[in-house]
Structures are given as structure tokens and as C-alpha cells.
Design a protein around this motif. Sequence first.
Motif, PDB file in Angstrom:
ATOM      1  N   VAL A 111      19.442  13.734   9.265  1.00 62.10           N
ATOM      2  CA  VAL A 111      20.505  14.889   8.994  1.00 62.10           C
ATOM      3  C   VAL A 111      21.937  14.252   8.620  1.00 62.10           C
ATOM      4  N   ALA A 112      21.096  12.716   9.425  1.00 63.01           N
ATOM      5  CA  ALA A 112      22.191  11.539   8.923  1.00 63.01           C
ATOM      6  C   ALA A 112      22.481  11.233   7.326  1.00 63.01           C
ATOM      7  N   VAL A 113      21.071  11.281   7.108  1.00 65.46           N
ATOM      8  CA  VAL A 113      20.774  10.074   5.322  1.00 65.46           C
ATOM      9  C   VAL A 113      21.720  11.793   4.500  1.00 65.46           C
ATOM     10  N   GLN A 114      20.989  12.514   5.135  1.00 60.43           N
ATOM     11  CA  GLN A 114      22.055  13.469   3.619  1.00 60.43           C
ATOM     12  C   GLN A 114      23.425  13.627   4.359  1.00 60.43           C
ATOM     13  N   THR A 115      23.981  13.247   5.302  1.00 66.87           N
ATOM     14  CA  THR A 115      25.647  13.497   5.012  1.00 66.87           C
ATOM     15  C   THR A 115      25.682  12.399   4.738  1.00 66.87           C
ATOM     16  N   ILE A 116      25.091  10.888   4.542  1.00 68.94           N
ATOM     17  CA  ILE A 116      25.374  10.510   2.929  1.00 68.94           C
ATOM     18  C   ILE A 116      25.741  11.101   1.560  1.00 68.94           C
ATOM     19  N   PHE A 117      24.033  11.899   1.067  1.00 68.35           N
ATOM     20  CA  PHE A 117      24.142  12.014   0.092  1.00 68.35           C
ATOM     21  C   PHE A 117      25.202  12.625  -0.054  1.00 68.35           C
ATOM     22  N   VAL A 118      25.515  14.185   0.788  1.00 71.15           N
ATOM     23  CA  VAL A 118      26.274  14.751   0.751  1.00 71.15           C
ATOM     24  C   VAL A 118      27.654  14.530   0.202  1.00 71.15           C
ATOM     25  N   GLU A 132      37.414  14.432   2.813  1.00 71.23           N
ATOM     26  CA  GLU A 132      35.950  14.256   3.059  1.00 71.23           C
ATOM     27  C   GLU A 132      35.656  14.117   4.218  1.00 71.23           C
ATOM     28  N   ILE A 133      36.395  12.894   5.124  1.00 68.01           N
ATOM     29  CA  ILE A 133      36.106  12.788   6.289  1.00 68.01           C
ATOM     30  C   ILE A 133      35.978  13.913   6.969  1.00 68.01           C
ATOM     31  N   VAL A 134      37.428  14.430   6.719  1.00 69.66           N
ATOM     32  CA  VAL A 134      37.317  16.142   7.537  1.00 69.66           C
ATOM     33  C   VAL A 134      36.814  16.837   7.917  1.00 69.66           C
ATOM     34  N   ASP A 150      22.455   9.611  18.702  1.00 63.80           N
ATOM     35  CA  ASP A 150      23.906   9.053  18.994  1.00 63.80           C
ATOM     36  C   ASP A 150      24.945   9.342  18.462  1.00 63.80           C
ATOM     37  N   ARG A 151      26.301   8.955  19.535  1.00 67.54           N
ATOM     38  CA  ARG A 151      27.527   9.109  18.913  1.00 67.54           C
ATOM     39  C   ARG A 151      27.493   8.382  18.417  1.00 67.54           C
ATOM     40  N   ASN A 152      27.511   7.287  18.143  1.00 66.76           N
ATOM     41  CA  ASN A 152      28.199   6.329  17.792  1.00 66.76           C
ATOM     42  C   ASN A 152      27.493   6.077  16.167  1.00 66.76           C
ATOM     43  N   LEU A 153      26.349   6.077  16.447  1.00 67.32           N
ATOM     44  CA  LEU A 153      25.713   6.426  14.627  1.00 67.32           C
ATOM     45  C   LEU A 153      26.697   7.483  13.605  1.00 67.32           C
ATOM     46  N   ALA A 154      26.784   8.599  14.668  1.00 62.73           N
ATOM     47  CA  ALA A 154      27.288  10.332  13.865  1.00 62.73           C
ATOM     48  C   ALA A 154      28.636   9.247  13.990  1.00 62.73           C
ATOM     49  N   ILE A 155      29.429   9.001  14.254  1.00 62.44           N
ATOM     50  CA  ILE A 155      30.424   8.668  14.313  1.00 62.44           C
ATOM     51  C   ILE A 155      30.468   8.031  12.685  1.00 62.44           C
ATOM     52  N   GLY A 156      29.876   6.715  12.923  1.00 58.14           N
ATOM     53  CA  GLY A 156      29.670   5.812  11.567  1.00 58.14           C
ATOM     54  C   GLY A 156      29.272   6.200  10.540  1.00 58.14           C
ATOM     55  N   VAL A 157      28.737   7.060  10.418  1.00 56.67           N
ATOM     56  CA  VAL A 157      28.077   7.943   9.585  1.00 56.67           C
ATOM     57  C   VAL A 157      29.214   8.853   8.838  1.00 56.67           C
ATOM     58  N   VAL A 158      30.213   9.661   9.450  1.00 53.91           N
ATOM     59  CA  VAL A 158      30.622  10.444   9.300  1.00 53.91           C
ATOM     60  C   VAL A 158      32.218   9.532   8.247  1.00 53.91           C
ATOM     61  N   CYS A 159      31.950   8.657   9.105  1.00 48.73           N
ATOM     62  CA  CYS A 159      33.904   7.558   8.075  1.00 48.73           C
ATOM     63  C   CYS A 159      33.253   7.070   7.613  1.00 48.73           C
ATOM     64  N   ALA A 160      32.331   6.244   7.385  1.00 53.92           N
ATOM     65  CA  ALA A 160      31.730   5.639   6.072  1.00 53.92           C
ATOM     66  C   ALA A 160      31.087   5.745   5.055  1.00 53.92           C
ATOM     67  N   GLY A 161      30.937   7.254   5.530  1.00 55.43           N
ATOM     68  CA  GLY A 161      29.422   7.958   4.205  1.00 55.43           C
ATOM     69  C   GLY A 161      31.335   8.913   3.692  1.00 55.43           C
ATOM     70  N   GLY A 162      32.079   9.106   4.875  1.00 52.53           N
ATOM     71  CA  GLY A 162      33.131   9.752   3.466  1.00 52.53           C
ATOM     72  C   GLY A 162      34.014   9.357   2.884  1.00 52.53           C
ATOM     73  N   SER A 163      34.326   8.102   3.347  1.00 54.06           N
ATOM     74  CA  SER A 163      35.617   6.859   2.665  1.00 54.06           C
ATOM     75  C   SER A 163      34.604   6.668   1.420  1.00 54.06           C
ATOM     76  N   LEU A 164      33.763   6.999   0.807  1.00 56.86           N
ATOM     77  CA  LEU A 164      32.664   6.100  -0.126  1.00 56.86           C
ATOM     78  C   LEU A 164      33.276   7.454  -1.052  1.00 56.86           C
ATOM     79  N   GLY A 165      34.143   7.740  -1.672  1.00 54.43           N
ATOM     80  CA  GLY A 165      35.450   8.099  -2.061  1.00 54.43           C
ATOM     81  C   GLY A 165      36.520   7.446  -2.953  1.00 54.43           C
ATOM     82  N   THR A 166      36.962   6.197  -2.492  1.00 54.91           N
ATOM     83  CA  THR A 166      36.855   4.519  -2.556  1.00 54.91           C
ATOM     84  C   THR A 166      36.213   4.589  -4.131  1.00 54.91           C
ATOM     85  N   MET A 167      34.823   4.326  -3.789  1.00 57.19           N
ATOM     86  CA  MET A 167      33.942   3.738  -4.674  1.00 57.19           C
ATOM     87  C   MET A 167      33.531   4.602  -6.269  1.00 57.19           C
TER      88      MET A 167
END
Length: 441
Positions: A111-118, A132-134, A150-167
Motif C-alpha cells: 500500500v505504501a509502494v502504491q501510494t508512491i506510484f499514485v 497531492e499531499i492533501v 507504522d505511523r511514521n512510515l505512513a506519514i513520510g510516504v504521504v508527504c514525500a510522495g505528495g511532494s514529487l510534483g516538484t520534480m
Amino acid sequence: MSDILHLGINLQELGIGWGTIVMFAMMVALLLTGMPLAFVTLLVALIFALGWFGPMSIPLITSRVYSFVSNFVFVSVPMFVLMAAILDRSGIARDLFDAMKLFAGRVRGGVAVQTIFVAVILAAMSGIIGGEIVLLGLIALPQMLRLGYDRNLAIGVVCAGGSLGTMVPPSIVLIIYGLTANVSIGELFSAAFIPGFMLAMFYVLYILARAYLTPHVVPPVDPTPIPSAEKLRLLKGLFLPILVVFFVLGSIYGGIASVTEASAIGVGGVILSTILRGEFTFRLLRDSALQTLATVGMIVWIGIGATAIVGVYNLMGGVNFISQMITGVSDNPTVIVLLMMAILFFLGAFLDWVGIALLTMPIFVPIIKSLGMDPVWFGVLFCMNMQVSFLSPPFGPAAFYLKSVTPDIPLGVIFRALLPFIALQVLAVGLLLFFPGITGR
């Protein structure tokens, strides 16, 4: 009038060195009052224009501002923002997230991996970060927490993945850099594609490493097979977003349409998608348009203020002054670029990326060109640096975007969860710096 001219003589007597210090101190003092950056830069620009040159300098500043806002490529910014606003109000992102289970459902941490791809697909559709982050915070985070991530992993995945719009093209950050640095935006998109995908893969590898080396941070894989009828339903949710990405990026890379024209194609594609899904309403279009006006208005005002103050500072001789200071640090171009990255990283903790780009790039890009370096490569490097600023405390926007939809999670917890992903971003900046060929330049 005599008072203004007298003020001009006094300010000129400061010299460019003290003038720079006074200008910077004035900006910091005004920002600490809570005044928006756009109005701070406009006010300081006006004071120094009148105080240094007198009233005759005002037409020069206004002509510079007009040339910025009248650039045809700038039309693409509201188009991409409108795409993101429509996505935010439709069910396209939710169906896209569900569809990615077909590819990551059998992997630990799937689910974390698919979040990054989404996140990559959403970034390729609109290039907007906050939305995206919202979206991921509303769709992916609750599901990961419910499944036992793990909550920390889930939070990091959402914020880091959502910030990919910069690149990931069509990034708004790349568009603003291209406008500021007078660089081909199509070339920037081509150069940023591999680095953006590389950073996404760093995130995926980190997730998989955590999943297999520390199994308690992710739930076990669900062995239940997905029925064929369900697979077909999920694939339908993947079709429309992929089609929009194909037409937007394909038209740019294929030379069929300019960035501005491709943005219009994207808006048409997203609106058509909502019509086909039965979600299109006048209210959806109206609310999306109002959100677009608010977002683009902020970008335009920051652009006007930053363009004005850089124009005044340039007339004062400040750009040459700063350039000589930076290039005088070392004869090694790499050291000079590292210094620029440090300045950008520092500014990123306090200022919005739009202001950073418009304030610093008119100074940095000529230095890069004088060193014989590629401004397109530097633009990608700048965007990667802005990735770090989106996550870095104390004012990382990604954390505040997520906090807006998860009020029960403290900001301190969010920032701690982002630290491993910040390290991956710094690694990506280092690789881009020392291996420019990653951009294909």
C-alpha cells in the motif's frame, strides 16, 4: 520631491554593500510582522527605487514586471492548478489509488509502494504539490494506518510522495524556473524526468527495505486473490488518468504542443474524465475555478514583488556585487554550486519556493552560465533542492498540508517521520550535483 531626492542621495551613499544589508534587514523585519512576502518585496522595492534613483526609476520597474506576467508560458500555470483543483474534487484520485492494488498488492509494504506510484501519476497530471499531499492524506494515510502500517512510515510516504510534483513534469516549479532563467521549459521537463523517477524509486526501495528488514512496520501480505471482475473494475480507474498523462506529456515530448497548449489539453482531459464518470457539475467547476484564482493570485503577486525587487537591486549593481561575492569564495565551480545549494536550503526553511526562485535565480543562473555549466541541469538541481525544503522543519509546507487534514497528529511527529525521506532527498541532490549526466544533458 526634494525629500525623495535627498533620501536617494543618502541611500546611494550607503554603497552597494551596506545597501544590500539594509535591504535584507528591512525584508526580514517586515516578514516578522506577518506581512505577506509579495507585499514585503513590493514595499522594499518601492522604497529603494525612490530612495536610490528617484521617481524616474518606477517605469523601468513596471516594465520589468509587465514582461514577467505577460509571458505566454505563464498561462500554463493556472491551467495546471485548475487540473489539480478538479482532481481534488473528483473521485479520479481515489479510483487511481484503488487500481494500483493490482500491481503492488502482493508485495510487503504494497500500500505504501502504491501510494508512491499514485503520487507520481498525480504529479504527472497536474504538477501541484499541496493538493497531492492533501489527497493522499485523505485517501492513503487512513488506509495504511487501518491496515497496521507504522505511523511514521505512513506519514513520510504521504508527504514525500505528495511532494514529487516538484520534480515530475509538468512541474510548476520547473515552469517558474524556466520563466525566471529564460530556459526552455520543454528541455527542463525532459531533463527532470529521470531524476524525478529516480527519487520516487529511492522512496520505493526505502519502503521495501523497511518492510523486509523490520517486518513489524508493515502488515502481512493479504493472500486473498482479486477476482477477475474486480480486476476489470480497478483497471477502469487506471485508464483515464494514464490517458491524460499520455496526452499531456506525450504532446510536449513529441513536439506536438507547447507547454501552454499541453496544459489546456490536460484541463480538457480532466474535465472530460469527470463527465464520463458522471461527476461533473457546475459547482465542481466553480469551486475549482475559485481555488485556482486564489492559488494563482498568490503566485502572481509573489512574482510581481520578487521581479520588482530584483529589478531594483539589479539597477543598484547588486547582482554583480553578489555574483562577485559568490564566485570569490573558490575557484572550484563545484564549491560555488554547493554554496548556492546551502543558500537555497536555508531560504527553503523560511520562504515559499516561488519567492526563492524569483529572488535568487536572476543572480544564480548568470553565475552558472559564466562557469560554463548547463542552466537546464541547474534548474533540475534547484527543483531537487526545493524537494528538501518542502519537508524540512520548521516551516516545511508538506507537514502543514498534511496537518490540515490530520489535526490529531502533532507537527513534531510529522517532522520526525520525514527525516529518513529528507536524507534520501539530500542523497538525490548529491547525485545530481556530482553526476549531471543523470539529467541526460
